[in-house]
Design a protein around this motif. Structure first.
Motif, short mmCIF file in Angstrom:
data_model
loop_
_atom_site.label_atom_id
_atom_site.label_comp_id
_atom_site.label_asym_id
_atom_site.label_seq_id
_atom_site.Cartn_x
_atom_site.Cartn_y
_atom_site.Cartn_z
N LEU A 227 0.39 14.99 0.99
CA LEU A 227 0.15 15.88 -0.13
C LEU A 227 0.52 15.26 -1.47
CD1 LEU A 227 1.25 19.30 1.39
CD2 LEU A 227 -0.95 18.12 1.51
N ASP A 228 0.88 13.98 -1.48
CA ASP A 228 1.17 13.30 -2.75
C ASP A 228 -0.13 13.11 -3.52
OD1 ASP A 228 3.68 13.20 -1.69
OD2 ASP A 228 3.80 11.01 -1.58
N VAL A 229 -0.11 13.44 -4.80
CA VAL A 229 -1.34 13.34 -5.60
C VAL A 229 -1.77 11.89 -5.81
CG1 VAL A 229 -0.97 15.54 -6.76
CG2 VAL A 229 -0.01 13.45 -7.75
N ASP A 230 -0.82 10.97 -5.71
CA ASP A 230 -1.14 9.55 -5.94
C ASP A 230 -1.32 8.77 -4.65
OD1 ASP A 230 1.52 9.71 -5.20
OD2 ASP A 230 2.17 8.09 -6.53
N LEU A 231 -1.67 9.47 -3.56
CA LEU A 231 -1.93 8.77 -2.29
C LEU A 231 -3.30 8.11 -2.38
CD1 LEU A 231 -1.06 8.06 0.57
CD2 LEU A 231 -2.09 10.22 1.34
N THR A 232 -3.32 6.83 -2.68
CA THR A 232 -4.54 6.06 -2.87
C THR A 232 -4.50 4.79 -2.03
OG1 THR A 232 -3.58 4.80 -4.70
CG2 THR A 232 -4.71 6.89 -5.26
N PRO A 233 -5.64 4.14 -1.83
CA PRO A 233 -5.62 2.86 -1.11
C PRO A 233 -4.68 1.84 -1.75
CG PRO A 233 -7.85 3.68 -1.23
CD PRO A 233 -7.01 4.60 -2.07
N ASP A 234 -4.64 1.79 -3.08
CA ASP A 234 -3.76 0.83 -3.75
C ASP A 234 -2.29 1.09 -3.41
OD1 ASP A 234 -5.78 -0.57 -4.94
OD2 ASP A 234 -5.70 0.54 -6.83
N ARG A 235 -1.89 2.37 -3.37
CA ARG A 235 -0.51 2.69 -3.04
C ARG A 235 -0.20 2.34 -1.58
NH1 ARG A 235 2.44 8.67 -3.11
NH2 ARG A 235 4.21 8.04 -1.82
N ILE A 236 -1.14 2.64 -0.69
CA ILE A 236 -0.94 2.32 0.72
C ILE A 236 -0.76 0.81 0.89
CG2 ILE A 236 -2.00 2.32 3.01
CD1 ILE A 236 -3.41 4.94 2.18
#
Length: 350
Positions: A227-236
């Motif tokens: 549910l994090d709004v910044d859960l993106t491929p870059d963050r992963i």
């Protein structure tokens, strides 16, 4: 237990009088053990595990961790000569601490560390209560240079994947059928071999298990931060430690990583809508909380995924006809958090 499933071993010191609990815990240990905690603290612990062909996977859990139990372990040359045990033990610290009392890099092992102990070498340690998983591997199944890693933490990427693999394996241990065990043993040994000798040849041989373990590691990360709004491929990529190309390759056959995130968020939203114990939610709020800023888009995706709209889900839940279906669908998609502990021993033949 299902027919032909893996025979499990379960052990609890609660089955013994308080004064005998520590002795019962260490009676089959391959080390000599001395309790250093306050005598008034009951040594309450549980263990479970199973033999997987030539391997032993096990877990242990202290039940009174708010009042730390501390004990010393010692495996001296005389004990090594007399008992003849000859194996490597890979220990994953889920919680608690272990202190190696001999010269070795990183003598303090804490939560998340995976390290190696060689039963043919002297070791002394100090154990603080915590959850631990261990894998016992006979010496002849691993390269001879594994002995050089005695007391060392497997800090590389493959070592972390091996730790993830052990967590998942222990969680699913009881559900393994007899015919599945040879494949599990083979993939586990390939990962262990790659972790102790990450040469190009070993990594190529273990590419299948490594890929699966990395895929599962990413899915667990996604579920943790769903549910994090910044859960993106870059963050992963940044937090897990891999390239965008590798991430996309891992999810190429399942619609892509963003599709996986989207489906898991839809399943989580479905669980909230399908929970009759909650006050009736506003669908727009549910959509927004699960990363869907456009309500119409949420409706369309939801119906495509589950065959009915969020509003129809609420109506069906009120009649009770959809509860079992919703729960089953969610649990199929959701990756449960692993939990486990290890046997106080874990020696082949004991």
């Amino acid at each position: 237990m299902a027919q032909n499933s893996t025979p499990m071993f379960n052990f609890s010191t609660l089955d013994f009088p308080e004064k005998d609990r520590f002795h019962a815990w260490v009676s089959d240990n391959h080390c000599d053990c001395i309790l250093r905690s306050d005598a008034s603290i009951a040594f309450d612990a549980e263990a479970t595990g199973a033999a997987l062909g030539p391997l032993i996977l096990s877990g242990r859990r202290w039940l009174n961790q708010t009042r730390f139990s501390i004990h010393e372990t010692s495996r001296a040359e005389r004990r090594i000569r007399t008992d003849g045990h000859d194996f490597f033990r890979f220990i994953l610290m889920v919680s608690g601490r272990y202190l190696c009392r001999w010269s070795t890099p990183q003598p303090v092992k804490a939560a998340g560390d995976l390290f190696v102990l060689d039963a043919a070498q002297v070791n002394e340690g100090l154990v603080e209560a915590g959850d631990v998983i261990s894998l016992v591997v006979p010496r002849d199944l691993l390269p001879s240079w594994t002995a050089l890693l005695h007391g060392q933490t497997l800090a590389g990427g493959v070592g972390r994947l091996l730790g993830d693999h052990l967590l998942s394996l222990l969680r699913n241990l009881a559900s393994l059928s007899e015919h599945e065990i040879p494949c599990v043993v083979q993939s586990t040994l390939q990962l262990v071999t790659a972790a102790v000798s990450p040469t190009p040849d070993a990594l190529i041989e273990a590419s299948g298990p490594v890929r699966d373990a990395l895929h599962n590691r990413i899915l667990r990360y996604i579920d943790t931060h769903l549910l994090d709004v910044d859960l993106t491929p870059d963050r992963i990529c940044r937090d897990v430690g891999l390239s965008r190309a590798k991430l996309y390759q891992l999810f190429d056959g399942s619609g892509g990583v963003m599709r996986q995130i989207q489906r898991r968020r839809l399943c989580r939203a479905y669980q909230v809508l399908a929970d009759p114990s909650r006050p009736q939610p506003h669908i727009a709020e549910i959509a927004w909380r699960h990363g869907f800023s456009n309500e119409k888009y949420f409706y369309r995706l939801f119906k495509t995924e589950f065959g009915h709209t969020p509003g129809e889900t609420l109506e069906n839940i009120r009649t009770g006809s959809m509860l079992k279906q919703a729960t089953a669908h969610y649990h199929q998609e959701h990756v449960n958090r692993p939990s486990g502990w290890t046997l106080p021993f874990g020696v082949p033949g004991n």
